[in-house]
Design a protein around this motif. Structure first.
Motif, PDB file in Angstrom:
ATOM      1  N   GLY A 452     -38.606  -5.775  18.719  1.00  0.00           N
ATOM      2  CA  GLY A 452     -37.502  -6.558  19.267  1.00  0.00           C
ATOM      3  C   GLY A 452     -36.908  -7.502  18.241  1.00  0.00           C
ATOM      4  O   GLY A 452     -37.633  -8.319  17.671  1.00  0.00           O
ATOM      5  N   GLU A 453     -35.598  -7.396  17.998  1.00  0.00           N
ATOM      6  CA  GLU A 453     -34.939  -8.209  16.973  1.00  0.00           C
ATOM      7  C   GLU A 453     -34.312  -9.480  17.530  1.00  0.00           C
ATOM      8  O   GLU A 453     -34.335 -10.524  16.878  1.00  0.00           O
ATOM      9  N   THR A 454     -33.725  -9.424  18.704  1.00  0.00           N
ATOM     10  CA  THR A 454     -32.873 -10.511  19.172  1.00  0.00           C
ATOM     11  C   THR A 454     -33.630 -11.598  19.919  1.00  0.00           C
ATOM     12  O   THR A 454     -33.226 -12.762  19.889  1.00  0.00           O
ATOM     13  N   GLN A 455     -34.728 -11.264  20.619  1.00  0.00           N
ATOM     14  CA  GLN A 455     -35.410 -12.234  21.459  1.00  0.00           C
ATOM     15  C   GLN A 455     -36.906 -12.357  21.158  1.00  0.00           C
ATOM     16  O   GLN A 455     -37.636 -12.988  21.918  1.00  0.00           O
ATOM     17  N   GLY A 456     -37.361 -11.733  20.082  1.00  0.00           N
ATOM     18  CA  GLY A 456     -38.773 -11.815  19.738  1.00  0.00           C
ATOM     19  C   GLY A 456     -39.658 -10.965  20.619  1.00  0.00           C
ATOM     20  O   GLY A 456     -40.883 -11.111  20.612  1.00  0.00           O
ATOM     21  N   ARG A 457     -39.056 -10.073  21.393  1.00  0.00           N
ATOM     22  CA  ARG A 457     -39.802  -9.149  22.244  1.00  0.00           C
ATOM     23  C   ARG A 457     -38.901  -7.941  22.504  1.00  0.00           C
ATOM     24  O   ARG A 457     -37.673  -8.037  22.423  1.00  0.00           O
ATOM     25  N   PRO A 458     -39.494  -6.793  22.805  1.00  0.00           N
ATOM     26  CA  PRO A 458     -38.665  -5.607  23.043  1.00  0.00           C
ATOM     27  C   PRO A 458     -37.911  -5.706  24.364  1.00  0.00           C
ATOM     28  O   PRO A 458     -38.339  -6.397  25.300  1.00  0.00           O
ATOM     29  N   ALA A 459     -36.781  -5.025  24.431  1.00  0.00           N
ATOM     30  CA  ALA A 459     -35.970  -5.015  25.649  1.00  0.00           C
ATOM     31  C   ALA A 459     -35.324  -3.654  25.798  1.00  0.00           C
ATOM     32  O   ALA A 459     -34.848  -3.058  24.828  1.00  0.00           O
TER      33      ALA A 459
END
Length: 841
Positions: A452-459
């Motif tokens: 995950g790049e944008t929120q520090g976790r996968p989405a």
């Protein structure tokens, strides 16, 4: 022998007598001109009785100048009426034109029958025994070298756009005829209007913030033919709507008419498509820098005998957006250094279309239409919100499918009904499974410990939003001087979703939480028209319009009802029900006073309410988190200013529009966040004052046109407590407060061919520098500043008018390759070159 005199009285144009070769002043319309006169037969019975006089006929002309019907309105009786009608059906005209395009028209045609005088005998010498001779001398009849122009008196209905501009409404109408032939997108075109600022976070398909008189984003409502834009097939935002599918833009400055049945704080923008329902076909194709391709098609068909109409439109957009940007990147020793590199993960693609079927101008329905639409887009996410961290895999996209039905019909001679219904389903996808850390060169640096790049976790999630809109409008005009209008509009939105990476498959997915939002907006308006302009009435029907009066005043009241119900996901898999209810009222008034034929002034006021939007309450499924306890915003909005229009003057056309505005807004909803995500909050009160000005001039014959606008706005924090209480009196940060644009166009008819036209053009834009943060916070030399922006565009259009109108335009944007930033740190495209070809049948 007899003489036929003709005069034409035109309907569907502006107001003033003109010669046949002239245009109705201030309307962009040209009346029809007679090119094939017909000499009617003088009936023998009328000749024998020496009957003379005038016959007036109502003629309907099609877009090719042919007479389709002829009806006698002022008769002579006997056989002269039928002779005049039969001759009128054989007349041929050059068609009436609006902005150079042929249109149908209805005119009065006056035909006068005159007999020559009795012959005069001439006495001569008579010789005895010879036959007497008598010479008859008839009046000499000159042989005309060419048909003389008929006299045209133009009187009738101005275009709808002009009626809007000259009404008491606080509206500015932007004609897109020229823009459709150029490469600038809709956001750039509208940003050249006074009071408007459009800020982009990148190239084609990027997010944009729209500002009108200091208020931003959802505080301004956007419509397509009166339907909310996101419910009409365009979920990707105002700026990315294909300009070739729009006829004009109506910008309402802070005071929104009740006919939209909508809440708005800072005004509204209505995109108006071609509503003539005439048979036509149009297409455009644009390609250029940064892998940009834009295609649009639109066509309409009308079957006159039955009133059946069919139409459709389609578009396709794509861009790599790989323009060069300046960033800080680590060198081999890990030290930051300035580099200029191309963007590598900023692609955009969109396509969609619509089909419309229905009937128009039937005895039981003036308009009955059904429009079905669908569109979708996908966009890569290149970096965080301040362009300091590059991304290489995150993407998001949206799609919408729906339908709109319309019915309009007079219920009585002075009572009209309009009904609109709309349903739409919107799908939002956000995917961020990034496994790698990227540098600005597009290289993979290392694997991430957590995806995950944008929120520090996968989405990986999908949201579905279902919406339904209804609107009923009634207009009752017991007299032209008094008009009552009623509009009622309920809206319902529900949203659910699915998290495709649910950590615990046995637990309830938080995105399935119930989320519903219902609103109702109703309005009642009373319009007063007073001090009629002498002689300003419809020639045939004896009607007057608001523009025929020196004074027009519109007083209205509105009612707002808001209800939001949802479930808040809590730790441990629990869900807490939440609800929010409110109701309120608003009031407004608009007045227009015509001081002279060429000068009028407007003043308007509204106490406005803006209800929270679904994206604000429920989030947008990407970077905006839910804010379930938002309250409606309220604002006092006022405008005052004159407008001067000198048309067909000896020195050309000259227009000046000045507007001073004041806004006092409370409970403003602000998007707050950090480098990872945002939320909307009611946080402060603001006051905005300013002045906007636009000037345009066209030479006689419109061979040279100049225009310019400048806007100054002072938007300051008026909160004395709360989150922003420490910054009371500061200018609201991160917002332009002084900006201007200007342009010039030269028209060279007859080049390179007799039916061709060349048009070189230029456009410039300036935005003064502004702070990203509060003015009173920190030392001036260390503040983050968005520097002043100055850009120039140059282009050349070549129009060929043969059986079809084809225009090719070569345009260079940002000629000086200036580094342009609408937001701090986020660079927009540099120098670019585009070629656009448009065609119309």
């Amino acid at each position: 022998m007899f003489q036929v005199l003709v005069a034409v009285v035109g309907l569907g144009f502006g107001a003033h007598a003109q010669q046949s070769t002239g245009a109705a002043p201030g309307t962009g319309l040209e009346p029809p001109t007679l090119v094939e006169p017909v000499e009617p037969d003088y009936p023998e019975d009328a000749r024998a009785q020496r009957l003379e006089g005038e016959v007036v006929l109502r003629l309907n002309l099609d877009a090719e100048g042919r007479v389709t019907t002829a009806e006698v309105t002022e008769a002579l009786g006997n056989s002269l009426d039928e002779a005049a009608r039969e001759a009128a059906l054989r007349l041929r005209f050059n068609p009436a034109r609006r902005d150079g395009q042929p249109i149908a028209a209805r005119i009065l045609y006056r035909m006068a029958f005159r007999l020559p005088p009795e012959p005069t005998p001439v006495q001569g010498d008579v010789d005895a025994g010879s036959e007497a001779r008598v010479e008859l001398r008839l009046p000499a009849e000159p042989v005309p070298a060419a048909p003389t122009p008929v006299e045209v008196t133009v009187r009738g209905t101005p275009s709808e756009a002009r009626q809007r501009q000259e009404s008491a409404e606080a509206v500015n109408v932007v004609d897109l005829r020229r823009a459709r032939e150029q490469s600038a997108d809709l956001g750039e075109v509208v940003a050249r209007s006074q009071g408007v600022s459009v800020r982009r976070s990148g190239g084609l398909g990027s997010g944009a913030r729209f500002s009108l008189n200091g208020l931003y984003d959802d505080q301004i409502r956007f419509f397509l033919d009166g339907v909310p834009l996101e419910m009409a097939g365009y979920t990707f935002g105002f700026s990315n709507v294909p300009v070739n599918l729009v006829d004009r833009v109506e910008i309402f400055r802070g005071v929104v008419p009740i006919r939209f049945g909508a809440d708005a704080l800072g005004g509204a923008v209505n995109l108006v498509t071609d509503q003539s329902h005439q048979t036509r076909l149009g297409a455009s194709y644009q390609f250029g820098s940064f892998g940009t391709h834009r295609v649009s098609l639109n066509g309409h068909y009308r079957h006159e005998p039955t009133g059946f109409v069919a139409g459709g439109e389609a578009f396709f957009d794509s861009a790599r957006n790989d323009y060069r940007i300046g960033v800080e990147a680590p060198d081999e020793q890990g030290q930051p250094r300035s580099v200029t590199i191309p963007r590598f993960h900023d692609g955009y693609g969109a396509f969609g279309g619509a089909v419309e079927l229905g009937l128009v101008e039937r005895p039981w329905a003036r308009k009955l239409l059904l429009r079905a639409f669908a569109s979708t887009f996908d966009k890569d996410i290149q970096h965080n919100i301040v362009m300091t961290v590059p991304y290489g895999e995150a993407t998001y996209g949206e799609g919408v499918i729906g339908a709109t039905a319309r019915y309009e019909q007079p219920l009585a001679p002075n009572l009209e009904l309009a009904v609109l219904g709309n349903v739409a389903r919107r799908t939002i996808d956000f995917v961020d499974r990034g496994e790698w850390v990227y540098d600005w060169f597009g290289n993979r640096i290392r694997e991430r410990a957590v995806d995950g790049e944008t929120q520090g976790r996968p989405a990986d999630q999908t949201l579905w939003e279902d919406s339904a809109l209804g609107r009923v409008s009634l207009e009752w005009a017991p007299h032209a001087e008094h008009v009552l209008r009623l509009a009622l509009s309920p809206t319902h939105v529900s949203r659910t979703g699915a998290d495709h990476l649910q950590a615990d498959p046995s637990a309830r997915d938080p995105l399935t939480a119930r989320r519903k939002l219902s609103t109702f907006v109703g309005g009642l308006e009373y319009e007063l028209n007073a001090l009629p302009v002498s002689g300003a009435s419809d020639v045939l029907e004896g009607r007057r319009r608001g523009t025929d009066y020196r004074l027009q005043n519109s007083l209205f009241v509105k009612a707002y009802v808001y209800r939001a119900s949802s479930e808040e996901a809590l730790p441990g898999g629990l869900f807490r029900p939440l609800s929010q209810d409110s109701h309120s009222f608003g009031v407004g008034d608009g007045i227009r006073v015509r001081l002279t034929e060429w000068l009028y002034a407007k003043a308007s006021y509204e106490y406005a309410t803006r209800l929270p939007r679904p994206d604000e309450v429920f989030g947008n499924g990407v970077l905006v988190s839910p804010s379930l306890e938002l309250e409606p915003e309220v604002s006092h909005n006022a405008n005052l200013g004159p407008r001067l229009e000198l048309r067909r003057a000896s020195l050309g056309d000259f227009t000046v529009d000045v507007n001073a505005f004041w806004r006092d807004s409370s409970r403003l909803i602000v998007l707050l966040g950090n480098d990872r995500y945002f939320t909307y909050q009611n946080v402060y009160r603001a006051r905005s004052v300013g002045v906007e000005n636009a000037v345009s001039w066209s030479s006689p014959g419109r061979l040279l046109s100049l225009d310019g606008m400048v806007t100054f706005q002072d938007v300051r924090n008026a909160s004395s407590e709360g989150t922003f209480g420490d910054f009371e009196g500061d200018r609201i940060p991160n917002r332009p407060w002084l900006f201007a644009s200007w342009g010039a166009r030269v028209r060279l008819p007859g080049l390179p061919g007799g039916d061709d036209t060349l048009e070189p053009f230029y456009a410039g834009r300036y935005v003064h520098s502004f702070y990203r943060g509060w003015e009173s916070q920190g030392l001036r030399e260390f503040k983050q500043v968005v520097d002043a922006q100055l850009t120039h565009n140059l282009g050349l259009s070549w129009s060929m008018n043969h059986d079809a109108r084809v225009t090719s335009t070569l345009e260079m944007q940002n000629v000086t390759d200036a580094a342009v930033y609408d937001f701090f740190g986020v660079q927009r495209p540099g120098r670019s070159l585009f070629l656009k070809v448009t065609g119309e049948l």
